[in-house]
Design an enzyme around this catalytic site. Structure first.
Site, PDB file in Angstrom:
ATOM      1  N   TYR A 190       0.829  -1.204   0.000  1.00 37.09           N
ATOM      2  CA  TYR A 190       0.000   0.000   0.000  1.00 37.09           C
ATOM      3  C   TYR A 190       0.866   1.258   0.000  1.00 37.09           C
ATOM      4  CZ  TYR A 190      -3.628  -3.380   1.371  1.00 37.09           C
ATOM      5  OH  TYR A 190      -4.472  -4.459   1.432  1.00 37.09           O
ATOM      6  N   HIS A 235       0.119 -11.909   0.931  1.00 33.26           N
ATOM      7  CA  HIS A 235      -0.935 -11.061   0.331  1.00 33.26           C
ATOM      8  C   HIS A 235      -1.783 -11.833  -0.703  1.00 33.26           C
ATOM      9  CE1 HIS A 235      -1.745  -6.515  -0.317  1.00 33.26           C
ATOM     10  NE2 HIS A 235      -2.839  -7.198  -0.480  1.00 33.26           N
TER      11      HIS A 235
HETATM   12  N1  LIG Z   1      -5.836  -8.592   1.105  1.00 30.90           N
HETATM   13  C1  LIG Z   1      -6.208  -7.950   0.009  1.00 30.90           C
HETATM   14  O1  LIG Z   1      -5.907  -8.365  -1.130  1.00 30.90           O
HETATM   15  C2  LIG Z   1      -7.020  -6.699   0.153  1.00 30.90           C
HETATM   16  C3  LIG Z   1      -7.671  -6.163  -0.973  1.00 30.90           C
HETATM   17  C4  LIG Z   1      -8.446  -5.023  -0.789  1.00 30.90           C
HETATM   18  C5  LIG Z   1      -8.536  -4.435   0.462  1.00 30.90           C
HETATM   19  N2  LIG Z   1      -7.851  -4.958   1.530  1.00 30.90           N
HETATM   20  C6  LIG Z   1      -7.903  -4.343   2.877  1.00 30.90           C
HETATM   21  O2  LIG Z   1      -9.260  -4.117   3.225  1.00 30.90           O
HETATM   22  C7  LIG Z   1      -9.470  -2.737   3.471  1.00 30.90           C
HETATM   23  C8  LIG Z   1     -10.882  -2.330   3.092  1.00 30.90           C
HETATM   24  O3  LIG Z   1     -11.124  -2.564   1.726  1.00 30.90           O
HETATM   25  P1  LIG Z   1     -11.148  -1.387   0.629  1.00 30.90           P
HETATM   26  O4  LIG Z   1     -10.341  -0.240   1.062  1.00 30.90           O
HETATM   27  O5  LIG Z   1     -10.799  -2.044  -0.666  1.00 30.90           O
HETATM   28  O6  LIG Z   1     -12.685  -1.010   0.483  1.00 30.90           O
HETATM   29  P2  LIG Z   1     -13.872  -0.593   1.474  1.00 30.90           P
HETATM   30  O7  LIG Z   1     -13.426  -0.544   2.876  1.00 30.90           O
HETATM   31  O8  LIG Z   1     -15.015  -1.464   1.101  1.00 30.90           O
HETATM   32  O9  LIG Z   1     -14.234   0.877   0.954  1.00 30.90           O
HETATM   33  C9  LIG Z   1     -13.376   1.973   1.122  1.00 30.90           C
HETATM   34  C10 LIG Z   1     -13.999   3.166   0.365  1.00 30.90           C
HETATM   35  O10 LIG Z   1     -15.291   3.442   0.906  1.00 30.90           O
HETATM   36  C11 LIG Z   1     -15.332   4.789   1.401  1.00 30.90           C
HETATM   37  N3  LIG Z   1     -16.076   4.777   2.673  1.00 30.90           N
HETATM   38  C12 LIG Z   1     -15.657   4.316   3.873  1.00 30.90           C
HETATM   39  N4  LIG Z   1     -16.622   4.426   4.807  1.00 30.90           N
HETATM   40  C13 LIG Z   1     -17.681   4.962   4.178  1.00 30.90           C
HETATM   41  C14 LIG Z   1     -18.981   5.328   4.586  1.00 30.90           C
HETATM   42  N5  LIG Z   1     -19.391   5.132   5.842  1.00 30.90           N
HETATM   43  N6  LIG Z   1     -19.827   5.872   3.663  1.00 30.90           N
HETATM   44  C15 LIG Z   1     -19.439   6.052   2.380  1.00 30.90           C
HETATM   45  N7  LIG Z   1     -18.216   5.731   1.920  1.00 30.90           N
HETATM   46  C16 LIG Z   1     -17.351   5.189   2.804  1.00 30.90           C
HETATM   47  C17 LIG Z   1     -13.902   5.218   1.597  1.00 30.90           C
HETATM   48  O11 LIG Z   1     -13.833   6.600   1.413  1.00 30.90           O
HETATM   49  P3  LIG Z   1     -12.865   7.578   2.282  1.00 30.90           P
HETATM   50  O12 LIG Z   1     -11.496   6.963   2.211  1.00 30.90           O
HETATM   51  O13 LIG Z   1     -13.009   8.864   1.562  1.00 30.90           O
HETATM   52  O14 LIG Z   1     -13.388   7.621   3.681  1.00 30.90           O
HETATM   53  C18 LIG Z   1     -13.200   4.439   0.497  1.00 30.90           C
HETATM   54  O15 LIG Z   1     -13.318   5.121  -0.723  1.00 30.90           O
HETATM   55  C19 LIG Z   1      -8.371  -2.075   2.622  1.00 30.90           C
HETATM   56  O16 LIG Z   1      -8.178  -0.721   2.944  1.00 30.90           O
HETATM   57  C20 LIG Z   1      -7.216  -2.979   2.927  1.00 30.90           C
HETATM   58  O17 LIG Z   1      -6.673  -2.700   4.200  1.00 30.90           O
HETATM   59  C21 LIG Z   1      -7.118  -6.104   1.391  1.00 30.90           C
END
Ligand SMILES: NC(=O)c1ccc[n+]([C@@H]2O[C@H](COP(=O)([O-])OP(=O)(O)OC[C@H]3O[C@@H](n4cnc5c(N)ncnc54)[C@H](OP(=O)(O)O)[C@@H]3O)[C@@H](O)[C@H]2O)c1
Length: 280
Positions: A56, A114
Protein backbone atom coordinates in the site's frame (compact mmCIF):
# COMPACT_ATOMS: atom_id res chain seq x y z
CA UNK A 1 -18.53 4.37 22.07
CA UNK A 2 -19.44 0.86 20.85
CA UNK A 3 -17.43 -1.97 22.41
CA UNK A 4 -15.48 -3.88 19.79
CA UNK A 5 -15.95 -7.65 20.15
CA UNK A 6 -13.07 -10.05 19.64
CA UNK A 7 -12.74 -13.28 17.64
CA UNK A 8 -10.72 -16.27 18.81
CA UNK A 9 -7.77 -17.36 16.68
CA UNK A 10 -6.76 -21.02 16.32
CA UNK A 11 -3.87 -20.34 18.77
CA UNK A 12 -6.34 -19.37 21.51
CA UNK A 13 -5.38 -15.68 21.30
CA UNK A 14 -8.01 -13.22 20.10
CA UNK A 15 -8.21 -10.37 17.64
CA UNK A 16 -10.77 -7.57 17.26
CA UNK A 17 -13.62 -8.18 14.80
CA UNK A 18 -13.52 -4.60 13.49
CA UNK A 19 -10.53 -2.64 12.28
CA UNK A 20 -9.34 0.04 9.90
CA UNK A 21 -8.13 -0.64 6.37
CA UNK A 22 -5.36 1.39 4.71
CA UNK A 23 -5.34 0.51 1.01
CA UNK A 24 -4.91 3.69 -1.11
CA UNK A 25 -3.41 5.51 1.86
CA UNK A 26 0.08 6.90 1.40
CA UNK A 27 -0.37 7.40 -2.34
CA UNK A 28 -0.62 11.18 -2.23
CA UNK A 29 1.47 13.32 0.14
CA UNK A 30 -1.25 15.99 0.21
CA UNK A 31 -3.70 13.53 1.76
CA UNK A 32 -1.25 12.19 4.34
CA UNK A 33 -2.31 14.41 7.25
CA UNK A 34 -6.00 13.52 6.74
CA UNK A 35 -5.18 9.82 6.56
CA UNK A 36 -3.13 9.94 9.78
CA UNK A 37 -5.94 11.92 11.42
CA UNK A 38 -8.60 9.39 10.37
CA UNK A 39 -6.65 6.43 11.74
CA UNK A 40 -5.80 8.34 14.92
CA UNK A 41 -9.47 9.22 15.38
CA UNK A 42 -10.39 5.57 15.10
CA UNK A 43 -7.73 4.64 17.66
CA UNK A 44 -8.97 7.33 20.03
CA UNK A 45 -12.46 5.89 19.69
CA UNK A 46 -11.23 2.44 20.68
CA UNK A 47 -10.20 0.74 17.44
CA UNK A 48 -7.08 -1.35 17.95
CA UNK A 49 -6.92 -3.39 14.72
CA UNK A 50 -5.24 -1.83 11.68
CA UNK A 51 -4.76 -3.64 8.38
CA UNK A 52 -1.92 -2.58 6.12
CA UNK A 53 0.57 -4.08 3.65
CA UNK A 54 3.99 -3.45 2.19
CA UNK A 55 2.19 -2.91 -1.13
CA UNK A 56 0.00 0.00 0.00
CA UNK A 57 1.42 3.30 -1.16
CA UNK A 58 4.70 1.47 -1.87
CA UNK A 59 5.29 1.21 1.89
CA UNK A 60 3.97 4.69 2.75
CA UNK A 61 0.75 3.32 4.27
CA UNK A 62 2.84 1.54 6.90
CA UNK A 63 4.54 4.84 7.79
CA UNK A 64 1.10 6.45 8.13
CA UNK A 65 0.09 3.66 10.50
CA UNK A 66 3.24 4.31 12.56
CA UNK A 67 2.42 8.04 12.78
CA UNK A 68 -1.18 7.35 13.77
CA UNK A 69 -0.31 4.73 16.38
CA UNK A 70 2.48 6.74 18.02
CA UNK A 71 2.89 5.72 21.65
CA UNK A 72 -0.20 3.45 21.59
CA UNK A 73 1.63 0.51 19.98
CA UNK A 74 1.06 -1.85 22.89
CA UNK A 75 -2.72 -1.37 22.64
CA UNK A 76 -2.77 -2.22 18.96
CA UNK A 77 -3.18 -5.31 16.78
CA UNK A 78 -1.30 -4.59 13.56
CA UNK A 79 -1.72 -6.68 10.43
CA UNK A 80 0.65 -6.36 7.48
CA UNK A 81 1.33 -8.42 4.36
CA UNK A 82 4.22 -9.67 2.28
CA UNK A 83 3.92 -9.39 -1.50
CA UNK A 84 3.97 -12.69 -3.43
CA UNK A 85 7.17 -11.72 -5.25
CA UNK A 86 8.92 -11.41 -1.89
CA UNK A 87 7.45 -14.58 -0.40
CA UNK A 88 10.43 -16.95 -0.58
CA UNK A 89 11.72 -17.88 2.89
CA UNK A 90 14.48 -15.26 2.86
CA UNK A 91 12.37 -12.75 0.96
CA UNK A 92 9.56 -13.00 3.52
CA UNK A 93 12.00 -12.40 6.35
CA UNK A 94 13.59 -9.42 4.60
CA UNK A 95 10.20 -7.91 3.68
CA UNK A 96 9.08 -8.22 7.30
CA UNK A 97 12.20 -6.37 8.49
CA UNK A 98 11.42 -3.52 6.09
CA UNK A 99 7.81 -3.40 7.27
CA UNK A 100 8.90 -3.37 10.92
CA UNK A 101 11.12 -0.37 10.18
CA UNK A 102 8.35 1.54 8.42
CA UNK A 103 5.87 0.63 11.16
CA UNK A 104 8.40 1.71 13.81
CA UNK A 105 7.74 -1.41 15.83
CA UNK A 106 9.55 -4.57 16.89
CA UNK A 107 6.69 -6.98 16.00
CA UNK A 108 3.71 -7.42 13.71
CA UNK A 109 0.69 -9.05 15.37
CA UNK A 110 -0.46 -10.85 12.24
CA UNK A 111 1.60 -11.17 9.07
CA UNK A 112 -0.08 -12.39 5.88
CA UNK A 113 0.91 -13.65 2.47
CA UNK A 114 -0.93 -11.06 0.33
CA UNK A 115 -1.81 -13.53 -2.44
CA UNK A 116 -0.21 -16.63 -3.82
CA UNK A 117 2.77 -16.18 -6.12
CA UNK A 118 5.38 -18.55 -7.54
CA UNK A 119 7.32 -19.37 -4.31
CA UNK A 120 6.05 -22.64 -2.78
CA UNK A 121 3.78 -22.11 0.25
CA UNK A 122 6.24 -24.23 2.22
CA UNK A 123 8.95 -21.58 1.75
CA UNK A 124 6.72 -18.73 2.90
CA UNK A 125 5.66 -20.83 5.87
CA UNK A 126 9.34 -21.42 6.76
CA UNK A 127 9.87 -17.64 6.66
CA UNK A 128 6.83 -17.06 8.88
CA UNK A 129 8.04 -19.69 11.36
CA UNK A 130 11.52 -18.15 11.56
CA UNK A 131 9.97 -14.70 12.11
CA UNK A 132 7.65 -16.07 14.80
CA UNK A 133 10.54 -17.81 16.60
CA UNK A 134 12.39 -14.49 16.64
CA UNK A 135 9.31 -12.73 18.08
CA UNK A 136 9.03 -10.49 15.00
CA UNK A 137 5.53 -11.71 14.18
CA UNK A 138 3.01 -13.07 16.68
CA UNK A 139 0.71 -14.84 14.20
CA UNK A 140 0.75 -15.53 10.48
CA UNK A 141 -1.93 -16.10 7.90
CA UNK A 142 -2.82 -15.73 4.25
CA UNK A 143 -4.96 -13.65 1.93
CA UNK A 144 -6.82 -14.43 -1.29
CA UNK A 145 -6.30 -18.19 -0.99
CA UNK A 146 -9.13 -20.36 -2.30
CA UNK A 147 -10.03 -23.74 -0.88
CA UNK A 148 -7.47 -25.71 -2.95
CA UNK A 149 -4.58 -23.52 -1.78
CA UNK A 150 -5.89 -23.59 1.80
CA UNK A 151 -6.02 -27.39 1.73
CA UNK A 152 -2.47 -27.50 0.38
CA UNK A 153 -1.32 -25.16 3.17
CA UNK A 154 -3.13 -27.14 5.87
CA UNK A 155 -1.40 -30.33 4.75
CA UNK A 156 2.08 -28.82 5.29
CA UNK A 157 3.88 -29.39 8.56
CA UNK A 158 3.00 -26.32 10.68
CA UNK A 159 0.28 -25.26 8.20
CA UNK A 160 -2.38 -25.74 10.88
CA UNK A 161 -1.15 -22.57 12.60
CA UNK A 162 -2.62 -20.35 9.86
CA UNK A 163 -4.51 -17.67 11.82
CA UNK A 164 -6.72 -16.17 9.12
CA UNK A 165 -7.60 -15.96 5.46
CA UNK A 166 -8.26 -12.38 4.38
CA UNK A 167 -10.60 -12.40 1.39
CA UNK A 168 -13.03 -10.28 -0.60
CA UNK A 169 -16.37 -10.67 1.17
CA UNK A 170 -19.42 -8.44 1.26
CA UNK A 171 -23.11 -8.70 0.38
CA UNK A 172 -22.33 -8.47 -3.34
CA UNK A 173 -19.54 -11.08 -3.10
CA UNK A 174 -20.94 -14.05 -1.22
CA UNK A 175 -19.22 -16.86 -3.11
CA UNK A 176 -17.09 -17.91 -0.10
CA UNK A 177 -20.22 -18.88 1.83
CA UNK A 178 -20.55 -21.99 -0.34
CA UNK A 179 -17.27 -23.72 0.48
CA UNK A 180 -14.33 -21.60 1.64
CA UNK A 181 -16.06 -20.18 4.69
CA UNK A 182 -17.38 -23.54 5.96
CA UNK A 183 -13.87 -24.96 5.38
CA UNK A 184 -12.34 -22.16 7.50
CA UNK A 185 -15.06 -22.43 10.16
CA UNK A 186 -14.47 -26.16 10.54
CA UNK A 187 -10.84 -25.33 11.40
CA UNK A 188 -11.72 -22.29 13.52
CA UNK A 189 -9.86 -19.99 11.13
CA UNK A 190 -11.53 -16.56 11.08
CA UNK A 191 -12.11 -14.84 7.76
CA UNK A 192 -11.06 -11.20 7.41
CA UNK A 193 -13.58 -9.60 5.04
CA UNK A 194 -11.88 -6.99 2.87
CA UNK A 195 -13.64 -4.33 0.77
CA UNK A 196 -16.67 -4.77 3.07
CA UNK A 197 -18.62 -1.99 1.39
CA UNK A 198 -17.30 -2.91 -2.08
CA UNK A 199 -15.25 0.29 -2.05
CA UNK A 200 -18.47 2.30 -1.92
CA UNK A 201 -20.00 0.80 -5.09
CA UNK A 202 -22.82 -1.02 -3.29
CA UNK A 203 -24.07 1.88 -1.19
CA UNK A 204 -26.85 3.02 -3.53
CA UNK A 205 -28.53 -0.37 -3.56
CA UNK A 206 -32.24 -0.03 -2.71
CA UNK A 207 -32.25 -3.02 -0.34
CA UNK A 208 -29.48 -1.52 1.76
CA UNK A 209 -31.28 1.80 1.89
CA UNK A 210 -34.58 0.15 2.83
CA UNK A 211 -33.06 -1.87 5.65
CA UNK A 212 -31.09 1.18 6.78
CA UNK A 213 -34.23 3.32 6.89
CA UNK A 214 -35.82 0.87 9.38
CA UNK A 215 -32.97 1.58 11.81
CA UNK A 216 -32.05 5.16 10.92
CA UNK A 217 -28.79 3.71 9.67
CA UNK A 218 -26.79 4.25 6.48
CA UNK A 219 -26.19 1.67 3.75
CA UNK A 220 -22.56 1.34 4.85
CA UNK A 221 -23.66 0.57 8.40
CA UNK A 222 -26.07 -2.12 7.19
CA UNK A 223 -23.36 -3.71 5.01
CA UNK A 224 -20.88 -3.73 7.91
CA UNK A 225 -23.38 -4.98 10.50
CA UNK A 226 -24.31 -7.82 8.14
CA UNK A 227 -20.66 -8.93 8.21
CA UNK A 228 -19.83 -8.45 11.89
CA UNK A 229 -22.95 -10.27 13.09
CA UNK A 230 -21.38 -13.51 11.81
CA UNK A 231 -19.13 -15.56 14.06
CA UNK A 232 -15.59 -15.83 12.77
CA UNK A 233 -15.84 -12.79 10.49
CA UNK A 234 -13.61 -9.76 10.99
CA UNK A 235 -13.97 -6.64 8.90
CA UNK A 236 -11.63 -3.79 8.06
CA UNK A 237 -13.40 -0.91 6.27
CA UNK A 238 -11.08 1.80 5.03
CA UNK A 239 -12.08 5.39 5.79
CA UNK A 240 -10.04 8.53 5.40
CA UNK A 241 -12.57 10.97 6.85
CA UNK A 242 -13.51 11.25 10.52
CA UNK A 243 -17.21 11.09 9.59
CA UNK A 244 -16.76 7.77 7.79
CA UNK A 245 -14.73 6.38 10.71
CA UNK A 246 -17.50 7.33 13.17
CA UNK A 247 -20.25 6.05 10.89
CA UNK A 248 -18.51 2.71 10.37
CA UNK A 249 -17.79 2.25 14.07
CA UNK A 250 -21.43 2.92 14.92
CA UNK A 251 -22.37 -0.09 12.75
CA UNK A 252 -21.29 -2.23 15.72
CA UNK A 253 -24.44 -1.04 17.54
CA UNK A 254 -26.75 -1.98 14.68
CA UNK A 255 -28.55 -5.28 15.23
CA UNK A 256 -30.20 -6.58 12.08
CA UNK A 257 -33.49 -8.42 12.53
CA UNK A 258 -34.56 -11.68 10.90
CA UNK A 259 -36.73 -9.62 8.51
CA UNK A 260 -33.73 -7.43 7.61
CA UNK A 261 -31.59 -10.50 6.92
CA UNK A 262 -34.32 -12.04 4.76
CA UNK A 263 -34.60 -8.82 2.73
CA UNK A 264 -30.84 -8.75 2.26
CA UNK A 265 -30.79 -12.43 1.21
CA UNK A 266 -33.48 -11.69 -1.36
CA UNK A 267 -31.55 -8.76 -2.82
CA UNK A 268 -28.13 -10.43 -2.55
CA UNK A 269 -28.79 -14.19 -2.80
CA UNK A 270 -26.33 -16.59 -1.18
CA UNK A 271 -24.42 -18.85 -3.61
CA UNK A 272 -26.04 -22.09 -4.80
CA UNK A 273 -22.84 -23.57 -6.23
CA UNK A 274 -19.08 -23.19 -5.90
CA UNK A 275 -17.49 -20.08 -7.40
CA UNK A 276 -13.76 -19.40 -7.75
CA UNK A 277 -12.63 -16.89 -5.12
CA UNK A 278 -12.83 -13.33 -6.43
CA UNK A 279 -10.23 -10.74 -5.57
CA UNK A 280 -9.70 -7.01 -6.05
N1 LIG B 1 -5.84 -8.59 1.10
C1 LIG B 1 -6.21 -7.95 0.01
O1 LIG B 1 -5.91 -8.37 -1.13
C2 LIG B 1 -7.02 -6.70 0.15
C3 LIG B 1 -7.67 -6.16 -0.97
C4 LIG B 1 -8.45 -5.02 -0.79
C5 LIG B 1 -8.54 -4.43 0.46
N2 LIG B 1 -7.85 -4.96 1.53
C6 LIG B 1 -7.90 -4.34 2.88
O2 LIG B 1 -9.26 -4.12 3.22
C7 LIG B 1 -9.47 -2.74 3.47
C8 LIG B 1 -10.88 -2.33 3.09
O3 LIG B 1 -11.12 -2.56 1.73
P1 LIG B 1 -11.15 -1.39 0.63
O4 LIG B 1 -10.34 -0.24 1.06
O5 LIG B 1 -10.80 -2.04 -0.67
O6 LIG B 1 -12.68 -1.01 0.48
P2 LIG B 1 -13.87 -0.59 1.47
O7 LIG B 1 -13.43 -0.54 2.88
O8 LIG B 1 -15.01 -1.46 1.10
O9 LIG B 1 -14.23 0.88 0.95
C9 LIG B 1 -13.38 1.97 1.12
C10 LIG B 1 -14.00 3.17 0.37
O10 LIG B 1 -15.29 3.44 0.91
C11 LIG B 1 -15.33 4.79 1.40
N3 LIG B 1 -16.08 4.78 2.67
C12 LIG B 1 -15.66 4.32 3.87
N4 LIG B 1 -16.62 4.43 4.81
C13 LIG B 1 -17.68 4.96 4.18
C14 LIG B 1 -18.98 5.33 4.59
N5 LIG B 1 -19.39 5.13 5.84
N6 LIG B 1 -19.83 5.87 3.66
C15 LIG B 1 -19.44 6.05 2.38
N7 LIG B 1 -18.22 5.73 1.92
C16 LIG B 1 -17.35 5.19 2.80
C17 LIG B 1 -13.90 5.22 1.60
O11 LIG B 1 -13.83 6.60 1.41
P3 LIG B 1 -12.86 7.58 2.28
O12 LIG B 1 -11.50 6.96 2.21
O13 LIG B 1 -13.01 8.86 1.56
O14 LIG B 1 -13.39 7.62 3.68
C18 LIG B 1 -13.20 4.44 0.50
O15 LIG B 1 -13.32 5.12 -0.72
C19 LIG B 1 -8.37 -2.07 2.62
O16 LIG B 1 -8.18 -0.72 2.94
C20 LIG B 1 -7.22 -2.98 2.93
O17 LIG B 1 -6.67 -2.70 4.20
C21 LIG B 1 -7.12 -6.10 1.39
Amino acid sequence: MPAIPVTPLPSGATMPTFGLGTWRMGENARRRADEVAALRHGIERGVTLIDTAEMYGGGEAETIVADAVGSRRDDMFIVSKVLPENSSQRGTMAACERSLKRLKTDRIDLYLLHWRGSPPLQDTLAGFEALASAGKILHWGVSNLDIGDMSELAALSGGGACATNQVLYNLTRRGIEYDLMPWCRARKIPVMAYSPIEQGRMLNHAALRDVGSRHNATSAQVALAWLTRQDGVITIPKASTLTHVDENLASLDLKLTAADLAALDKAFPPPKKAHPLEML
